[in-house]
Write an enzyme that holds these catalytic residues in place. Structure first.
Site, mmCIF file in Angstrom:
data_model
loop_
_atom_site.group_PDB
_atom_site.id
_atom_site.type_symbol
_atom_site.label_atom_id
_atom_site.label_comp_id
_atom_site.label_asym_id
_atom_site.label_seq_id
_atom_site.Cartn_x
_atom_site.Cartn_y
_atom_site.Cartn_z
ATOM 1 N N TYR A 34 0.858 -1.184 0.000
ATOM 2 C CA TYR A 34 0.000 0.000 0.000
ATOM 3 C C TYR A 34 0.892 1.231 0.000
ATOM 4 C CZ TYR A 34 -3.943 -2.983 1.512
ATOM 5 O OH TYR A 34 -4.920 -3.950 1.610
ATOM 6 N N LEU A 74 -18.363 -1.847 1.991
ATOM 7 C CA LEU A 74 -19.155 -0.760 1.394
ATOM 8 C C LEU A 74 -18.904 -0.657 -0.115
ATOM 9 C CD1 LEU A 74 -18.804 1.992 4.143
ATOM 10 C CD2 LEU A 74 -20.693 0.401 3.759
ATOM 11 N N ARG A 87 -16.208 -0.297 -1.818
ATOM 12 C CA ARG A 87 -15.300 0.822 -2.119
ATOM 13 C C ARG A 87 -16.052 2.154 -2.176
ATOM 14 N NH1 ARG A 87 -14.074 -3.693 -4.473
ATOM 15 N NH2 ARG A 87 -11.986 -4.549 -4.243
ATOM 16 N N GLY A 88 -17.062 2.253 -1.357
ATOM 17 C CA GLY A 88 -17.841 3.484 -1.282
ATOM 18 C C GLY A 88 -19.082 3.482 -2.141
ATOM 19 N N SER A 91 -22.073 3.021 0.066
ATOM 20 C CA SER A 91 -21.977 3.760 1.331
ATOM 21 C C SER A 91 -23.123 4.747 1.503
ATOM 22 C CB SER A 91 -20.657 4.531 1.385
ATOM 23 O OG SER A 91 -20.640 5.564 0.400
#
Length: 331
Positions: A56, A206, A208-209, A212
């Protein structure tokens, strides 16, 4: 904060985990100070499971966490680290490396960047098709025996690979994408985990949004945001997927919660052996996620959620084509 045990042999962690990937530019620029403040807020709220990967931001995420965790009681949190995804200086991916000598090399660098003498759960980020999983796991077992690692984890592998790895050393948990719009694990992987007594840490809860409740029609990804290449966010697919979110919003409003809270609570309700990971980059998003663990979903609630977002109803793969081939299960 409630706690859950990762499988029969794994650690006791908070029932909700913090995924730190988004703090290292995967979804566009992140604010360093806010990221650190979010980690602190999570710990103060009782979140003890923190997930990262050495790839990352090419080590950025581990260095960030080292700063955020400095001075904290090492026994007060559980570090889950993925390794083995090769990166280039331009950020490009070069595939997985699961060779035993590479395992030890990756671990040495992670220990140094994180500023710790051990990692709680260590897992290959993806299966290396050129290296038998027994060899990769065997190297991690050596590091467990030497005290550098506490538990063995896996990530994004199929049921057969789980069995092979578990035969070498007990697996604490599998980390894999699991959400209302990504349910492929339910067919073979989840039953296998339960048969063997292995926990599941669910990322992407979620989407990746996408689910959400905060992603809107017509919104475009910021520069550097990987969602610009995600099939579920592409034109044609995203409109369909957001219609599912709107159907879910009706259920959430009737329950007196947000869409994000309902989506997280749904994952948590799938079993006491599952720990959802939330990729909060800000204290605001973390504060929204935390109450999800207090939501009690009835049988009727679960039925309404399934009606709003039926299995297989999302459009688009969960990764771009180049990354789908490295997954143990599909969507």
């Amino acid at each position: 904060m409630q706690t859950r045990t990762l499988g029969r042999t794994g650690p006791v962690t908070s029932a909700l985990g913090l995924g730190a990937m988004g703090m290292s530019g995967v979804y566009g620029p992140a604010d360093r100070a806010e990221s650190i403040a979010t980690v602190h807020a999570a710990l103060e709220a009782g979140v003890t499971l923190i997930d990262t990967g050495d790839f990352y931001g090419m080590g950025h995420n581990e260095l960030l966490l080292a700063e955020a965790l400095r001075g904290r009681d090492r026994d007060g949190y559980t570090l889950s680290v993925k390794f083995g995804m090769l990166r280039g200086p331009g950020g490009e991916f070069g595939g997985p490396d699961g060779r035993p000598e590479a395992v030890k090399n990756f671990l040495a660098y992670s220990l140094t960047r994180l500023g710790t003498d051990h990692i709680d759960i260590y897992r290959p980020g993806r299966l290396d098709p050129a290296v038998p999983i027994e060899d990769t796991v065997g190297a991690i077992k050596e590091m467990i025996d030497a005290g550098y690692v506490r538990y063995l984890g896996l990530s994004e592998v199929d049921a057969a690979t789980i069995r092979r790895a578990h035969a070498v050393h007990p697996v604490a948990d599998l980390q894999i994408e699991y959400s209302l719009i990504s349910r492929a694990v339910e067919a073979e992987v989840l039953p296998t985990l339960r048969e063997l007594g292995i926990g599941l840490t669910a990322y992407g809860v979620l989407g990746r949004g996408l689910i959400s409740g905060h992603w809107t029609p017509g919104r475009t990804a910021d520069p550097g945001d990987s969602r610009a290449f995600n099939p579920r966010f592409s034109n044609g697919n995203v409109e369909h997927n957001l219609a599912l979110v709107e159907a879910l919003r009706w259920v959430a409003e009737a329950k007196g919660c947000t869409v994000a809270q309902l989506a997280i609570a749904w994952v948590a309700a799938q079993g006491e052996d599952i720990v959802p990971l939330v990729g909060a980059r800000t204290r605001e998003r973390l504060a929204e996620a935390l109450p999800a663990m207090e939501l009690s979903l009835t049988t009727d609630d679960l039925a309404e959620i399934e009606k709003a977002v039926p299995p297989g109803s999302a459009r688009g793969d969960r990764y771009p084509p180049a990354f789908m081939s490295g997954l143990g299960v599909g969507n």
